[in-house]
Design a protein around this motif. Structure first.
Motif: not given
Length: 466
Positions: A153-168, A197-209
């Motif tokens: 969950a730390c690798n996927y749920l939490l990071t994807t939430t951060i990424i989508l938060g930045f995108m939104t 943006g730094i945090i969202a980019g540093w979350c998950n390779e393909n999703t951050s891409g």
């Protein structure tokens, strides 16, 4: 008459808001129960062992630095895992309370972020929100590993939430400008989006891409209309690139890759990965892709142009890109497609919402689909929840036995495996259960965690100690 009409409109809005908030609370409670029914497993033991050795909170950063240099660059995810475990271990008697609540909050926030990216006719689209929650429960990629398992969950749920938060956040700010809104606090916004943006980019390779492609697209939309870009757009992009670079270029990635071997290399290796990824897409995403195709065909037949449904196509494209970008690395676990699955869910829900403009009979189908899915999830939730409770009980009995056995000083131990009849898609316990082979990686990890030399599993029917 006008006053009565306005009053009725406000009353209807109030009812919708109440139902929407109730649906959100129900979403939180339902996932929270499942989080509490999920025990410690797999990499949780390895991380917790390290966290226990931390003399202070700041030692967690030193541990993560060592992992960055020797194993993986996904520091945001793993640092979150360490901090969460540190709080649970030192302040909550080793129980998974803080993580469970945090994960349930993240899941709920993720549903609301998905909802925020959907264009809709009403402010409180209760059925649309319920559909999002249902799709996550039913079609969320590797749900047990990406949402319920703590390290996962730390690798996927939490990071994807951060990424989508930045995108939104980025999307809403761009759309505000495109609609003629004011660009207030531009420099403060630039600083905030740079760090975000730094945090969202540093979350998950393909999703951050995929996130980077998304903000580049909306920057292009603004530039296309205004022939210029805002300073905060540039800083957001630079921050996202910086975070992604720090993750991908981590020294530990090269060392980790050396331990992962493939039968083929070069072009042939990429072709093999492409096939493997396609098979995962077939198994994990086929239904959503099929539904999306039907919805797009329907929208086109009933007069929607591709420009009018560009956001459907955008998120569908992001899903495919983030999925097949994985051909560039050693074929990963299915859970690596979690972010791509979220993008696909957004595309499906958006296309589903656009059917509002279709003929009257589509409303019957829309509501029927959601109500039937609710009924299906009701039965699934109860049956799987019962299985999770049984698995949790057996795991806790086994952990308690191992803790007591460790106090005796014995170095070789035998414990029972899980009963096979409780297996469910909402638990990863069977993917990482112990075996008869004391050299199996799960046996070794558990033995090291409790301080044994060897640990062997036997069938539960053969076990008589408790």
């Amino acid at each position: 008459m006008a006053a009565n009409s306005e009053m009725k409109k406000k009353e209807k809005m109030g009812v919708s808001a109440g139902l929407f908030n109730a649906a959100t609370i129900l979403c939180f409670i339902s996932i929270l129960i499942y989080e509490f029914l999920t025990p410690m497993m797999m990499d949780d033991m390895g991380y917790l062992s390290e966290v226990k050795k931390a003399g202070s909170f700041f030692d967690l950063f030193a541990q993560e630095k060592a992992q960055y240099l020797r194993w993986t660059g996904r520091s945001v995810a793993h640092l979150m895992a360490r901090i969460i475990m540190y709080i649970d271990y030192h302040f909550l008697s080793g129980n998974r309370i803080f993580f469970n609540i945090l994960a349930a909050c993240a899941f709920t926030v993720l549903t609301r972020l998905i909802y925020s990216n959907i264009r809709r006719k009403t402010k409180y689209d209760v059925l649309g929100y319920v559909l999002i929650v249902l799709l996550l429960w039913i079609f969320g990629i590797s749900f047990a590993q990406t949402i319920l398992w703590e390290t996962g969950a730390c690798n996927y749920l939490l990071t994807t939430t951060i990424i989508l938060g930045f995108m939104t956040c980025f999307r809403k700010n761009v759309e505000k400008l495109l609609e003629g809104g004011a660009d207030d606090k531009a420099y403060l916004k630039a600083a905030g989006l740079f760090v975000f943006g730094i945090i969202a980019g540093w979350c998950n390779e393909n999703t951050s891409g995929g996130c980077l492609l998304f903000i580049l697209f909306f920057t292009y939309l603004y530039y296309k209309k205004e022939k210029k870009v805002k300073i905060w757009m540039i800083f957001a992009i630079l921050g996202n690139i910086a975070g992604l670079a720090m993750m991908v270029l981590a020294p530990g990635n090269a060392l980790r890759a050396a331990y992962r071997e493939e039968l083929h290399s070069g072009i042939l290796g990429m072709a093999a990965r492409f096939l493997n990824i396609t098979l995962v897409v077939r198994d994990e995403m086929f239904v959503l892709l099929a539904v999306l195709i039907v919805l797009i065909v329907f929208l086109r037949v009933y007069g929607k142009s591709f420009e009018q449904i560009y956001d459907v196509l955008l998120f569908a494209a992001l899903s495919l890109i983030t999925t097949y970008s994985l051909v560039l690395t050693v074929t990963p676990q299915s859970r690596a497609l979690f972010g791509a699955g979220i993008f696909l869910i957004i595309a499906v829900v958006q296309a589903f919402n656009y059917t509002y403009d279709g003929p009257d009979w589509t409303e019957v189908i829309r509501r029927s689909v959601i109500y039937i899915a609710c009924l299906y999830m009701f039965f699934t939730y109860l049956s799987s929840g019962a299985s999770l409770a049984r698995i949790y009980r057996e795991e806790q009995e086994r952990y308690a036995y191992l803790e007591e056995y460790a106090k005796t000083g014995e170095k070789d131990v035998v414990v029972p495996k899980l009963r096979p009849q409780f297996e469910t898609k909402y638990s990863s316990a069977y993917d990482c259960d112990i075996t008869e082979d004391w050299q199996y990686w799960v046996n070794v990890m558990m033995a090291e965690y409790y301080g044994f030399n060897t640990l062997v599993g036997v069938d539960r029917d053969e076990w008589t100690e408790y």
